[in-house]
Design a protein around this motif. Structure first.
Motif, PDB file in Angstrom:
ATOM      1  N   SER A  71      -4.205  -1.362   5.140  1.00 41.55           N
ATOM      2  CA  SER A  71      -3.355  -2.498   4.800  1.00 41.55           C
ATOM      3  C   SER A  71      -3.268  -2.692   3.282  1.00 41.55           C
ATOM      4  CB  SER A  71      -3.899  -3.774   5.441  1.00 41.55           C
ATOM      5  OG  SER A  71      -5.164  -4.101   4.904  1.00 41.55           O
ATOM      6  N   LEU A  72      -2.143  -3.224   2.852  1.00 43.65           N
ATOM      7  CA  LEU A  72      -1.963  -3.544   1.436  1.00 43.65           C
ATOM      8  C   LEU A  72      -2.991  -4.568   0.976  1.00 43.65           C
ATOM      9  CD1 LEU A  72       1.904  -3.820   0.992  1.00 43.65           C
ATOM     10  CD2 LEU A  72       0.380  -2.162  -0.043  1.00 43.65           C
ATOM     11  N   GLU A  73      -3.271  -5.534   1.825  1.00 38.54           N
ATOM     12  CA  GLU A  73      -4.213  -6.589   1.456  1.00 38.54           C
ATOM     13  C   GLU A  73      -5.597  -6.029   1.166  1.00 38.54           C
ATOM     14  OE1 GLU A  73      -3.330  -9.652   0.668  1.00 38.54           O
ATOM     15  OE2 GLU A  73      -1.312  -8.936   1.098  1.00 38.54           O
ATOM     16  N   LYS A  74      -6.038  -5.049   1.940  1.00 38.01           N
ATOM     17  CA  LYS A  74      -7.349  -4.434   1.692  1.00 38.01           C
ATOM     18  C   LYS A  74      -7.371  -3.761   0.338  1.00 38.01           C
ATOM     19  CE  LYS A  74     -10.400  -0.727   3.031  1.00 38.01           C
ATOM     20  NZ  LYS A  74     -10.455   0.566   3.653  1.00 38.01           N
ATOM     21  N   LYS A  87      -5.371  -4.241  -2.261  1.00 34.92           N
ATOM     22  CA  LYS A  87      -5.221  -5.230  -3.328  1.00 34.92           C
ATOM     23  C   LYS A  87      -6.539  -5.957  -3.581  1.00 34.92           C
ATOM     24  CE  LYS A  87      -1.621  -7.896  -3.254  1.00 34.92           C
ATOM     25  NZ  LYS A  87      -0.537  -8.784  -2.768  1.00 34.92           N
ATOM     26  N   LYS A  88      -7.243  -6.304  -2.525  1.00 35.21           N
ATOM     27  CA  LYS A  88      -8.500  -7.048  -2.666  1.00 35.21           C
ATOM     28  C   LYS A  88      -9.582  -6.199  -3.320  1.00 35.21           C
ATOM     29  CE  LYS A  88     -11.827  -9.650   0.070  1.00 35.21           C
ATOM     30  NZ  LYS A  88     -12.209 -10.079   1.404  1.00 35.21           N
ATOM     31  N   SER A 122      -5.561   4.234   1.054  1.00 34.93           N
ATOM     32  CA  SER A 122      -6.385   3.915   2.210  1.00 34.93           C
ATOM     33  C   SER A 122      -5.716   4.527   3.432  1.00 34.93           C
ATOM     34  CB  SER A 122      -6.506   2.396   2.352  1.00 34.93           C
ATOM     35  OG  SER A 122      -7.396   2.081   3.390  1.00 34.93           O
ATOM     36  N   ASP A 145      -8.360   1.141   8.116  1.00 32.48           N
ATOM     37  CA  ASP A 145      -7.610  -0.024   7.645  1.00 32.48           C
ATOM     38  C   ASP A 145      -6.802   0.424   6.429  1.00 32.48           C
ATOM     39  OD1 ASP A 145      -6.592  -2.401   6.719  1.00 32.48           O
ATOM     40  OD2 ASP A 145      -8.521  -3.423   6.561  1.00 32.48           O
ATOM     41  N   LYS A 180      -2.835  -7.488  -8.612  1.00 33.10           N
ATOM     42  CA  LYS A 180      -2.049  -8.719  -8.520  1.00 33.10           C
ATOM     43  C   LYS A 180      -0.572  -8.443  -8.262  1.00 33.10           C
ATOM     44  CE  LYS A 180      -5.581 -11.295  -9.594  1.00 33.10           C
ATOM     45  NZ  LYS A 180      -6.385 -11.765  -8.511  1.00 33.10           N
ATOM     46  N   GLU A 181      -0.083  -7.334  -8.830  1.00 31.31           N
ATOM     47  CA  GLU A 181       1.332  -6.990  -8.693  1.00 31.31           C
ATOM     48  C   GLU A 181       1.463  -5.545  -8.214  1.00 31.31           C
ATOM     49  OE1 GLU A 181       5.254  -6.413 -11.536  1.00 31.31           O
ATOM     50  OE2 GLU A 181       3.533  -7.534 -12.295  1.00 31.31           O
ATOM     51  N   VAL A 182       2.082  -5.355  -7.059  1.00 28.32           N
ATOM     52  CA  VAL A 182       2.301  -4.022  -6.502  1.00 28.32           C
ATOM     53  C   VAL A 182       3.586  -3.454  -7.094  1.00 28.32           C
ATOM     54  CG1 VAL A 182       2.748  -2.724  -4.391  1.00 28.32           C
ATOM     55  CG2 VAL A 182       1.091  -4.580  -4.367  1.00 28.32           C
TER      56      VAL A 182
END
Length: 102
Positions: free
Chosen positions: A64-67, A69-70, A49, A62, A75-77
């Motif tokens: 972000s890791l959260e974006k 991951k979602k 991203s 954006d 679940k595991e980076v």
């Protein structure tokens, strides 16, 4: 001759107006990959991203890791890397590359 003078003057005026903010920047062009984090484990998912900037006036995106991951259900980076790119201080981008497992 006038074109070249204007071109070089604009290079000096706009240099680093748009900067990816990480890694080395080339004066005319740069494309750099940076390793940030890795566990050494195998991954099953890879995604990226990006955020972008134009003239340092407009920035959007954006990364972000959260974006990431979602969107992919990570679940595991297992690894995070950056790719930066810039061109004459006019355009810059910073991309986050994430490897992980579900």
């Amino acid at each position: 001759m006038r074109f070249f003078s204007t071109f070089f003057l604009s290079c000096f005026l706009f240099y680093s107006c748009a900067s990816p903010g990480a890694g080395p920047n080339g004066y005319l062009y740069s494309k750099v990959s940076l390793g940030i984090f890795a566990t050494g484990e195998n991954s099953t998912i890879q995604d990226k991203s990006c955020v972008r900037s134009i003239l340092g006036l407009f920035a959007f995106g954006d990364a972000s890791l959260e974006k990431i991951k979602k969107i992919h259900g990570i679940k595991e980076v297992t690894a995070v890397n950056w790719e930066t790119q810039s061109f004459l201080g006019i355009y810059a981008s910073l991309c986050v590359l994430v490897d992980g497992k579900k």
